[in-house]
Design an enzyme around this catalytic site. Structure first.
Site: not given
Length: 326
Positions: A272, A307
């Site tokens: 991210k 994940r």
């Protein structure tokens, strides 16, 4: 009326097991919206609270007494993390086999980018992207499909998927809950504020940890009302989906709070933007070291499903963390 209290378990060397996993906790930090946090002994919490935090979890046939890794396969031309590297179906299938060989317990396949600013992809296009990949990987590992759309979910379940990972937590497509309830599929409910097109424009919360908790609590209740048992649900606080950097950090610091929902807990922090902002590193694989650091921090709060894009790094890190923590 008494103000609602929220309970965040404090990991310790002794006490009841946290979510039935390897960690234990002896106390709760009690949070509310207007009072300063304070601590109580675990046994001083209401019985229903203690039961929610100690029950053993499973998901998609996996025992979550040990952490599990979900490997990401983006069958898209515009993913923020890999720039369309796995867009070709044959390449995506090969990558899926590599991820399982590296230790992925679940494969999460997506045909629509939900990065900030992304526009919606028609359901038919999304389904055409992931269909061949699902067919080729069916039976290799539990397959998850990252979609908000009921027609795509229906196709995916028919093609062998056993998990639907809905970044809208069943709020995008009214038909989605019925599709899942009519199946035996497991469901991931992720929190997002807004849609991918606008979610990062100006995210705002009164208290991000408590606000996200209450939204996910409501979405779990909605899923149960639609006929999807809590035992088939995992929750994800949605790092980066309508959150600022400070919001992301606050959620990661307090993520053990979400065990109180009585569901499996998943974290999707891989590569991210804020990982690179804080830690440096080029977009994509350059953020893998920072991703691993956050994965290990989340392990210390009992997060069960991780994940990630780089499965090999995550698996190695989890094995070493587990050896030391044990």
């Amino acid at each position: 009326m008494d103000e609602r209290q929220f309970y965040r378990p404090i990991v310790a060397d002794e006490g009841p097991p946290l979510a039935g996993g390897p960690l234990r906790f002896a106390a709760f930090e009690v949070l509310s919206r207007s009072r300063s946090p304070h601590r109580i002994a675990a046994e001083a919490a209401p019985p229903e609270v203690l039961a929610a935090f100690t029950g053993r979890r499973s998901f998609a046939g996996l025992d979550l007494g040990a952490p599990q890794v979900m490997g990401i396969i983006n069958v898209t031309p515009d993913s923020f993390s890999d720039g369309g590297q796995w867009f070709d179906p044959d390449t995506a299938v090969r990558h899926g086999r590599e991820l399982v060989a590296a230790g992925a317990a679940i494969l999460d396949i997506g045909g629509e980018s939900t990065r900030p600013g992304a526009t919606q992809v028609p359901a038919a296009v999304e389904a055409a992207r992931i269909g061949p990949v699902l067919g080729a990987l069916a039976g290799l590992a539990p397959l998850s499909v990252d979609t908000r759309k009921a027609p795509v979910a229906r196709m995916a379940l028919d093609a062998g998927a056993g998990i639907i990972n809905d970044v809208s937590a069943l709020s995008f497509d009214p038909a989605m809950a019925g599709v899942i309830a009519a199946s035996t599929a497991d469901l991931v409910l992720m929190h997002a504020q807004g849609t991918p097109e606008t979610m990062q424009d100006d995210p705002h919360y009164d208290d991000v940890l408590l606000d996200v908790y209450e939204v996910l609590e409501a979405r779990v209740a909605a899923a149960e009302a639609a006929g999807i048992p809590r035992a088939r649900i995992a929750v994800d606080p949605g790092i980066g989906f309508g959150k600022s950097q400070d919001h992301n950090i606050a959620l990661l610091r307090g993520i053990a709070l979400f065990h109180g929902l009585g569901c499996a807990l998943m974290l999707g922090v891989s590569r991210k933007k804020f990982v690179g902002t804080i830690g440096g590193g080029a977009p994509g694989a350059g953020r893998d070291p920072g991703t691993l650091a956050l994965t290990l921090a989340a392990l210390g709060q009992g997060v069960q499903i991780h994940r990630v894009h780089n499965v090999a790094d995550a698996v190695q890190g989890i094995r070493l963390w587990s050896a030391v923590a044990r």
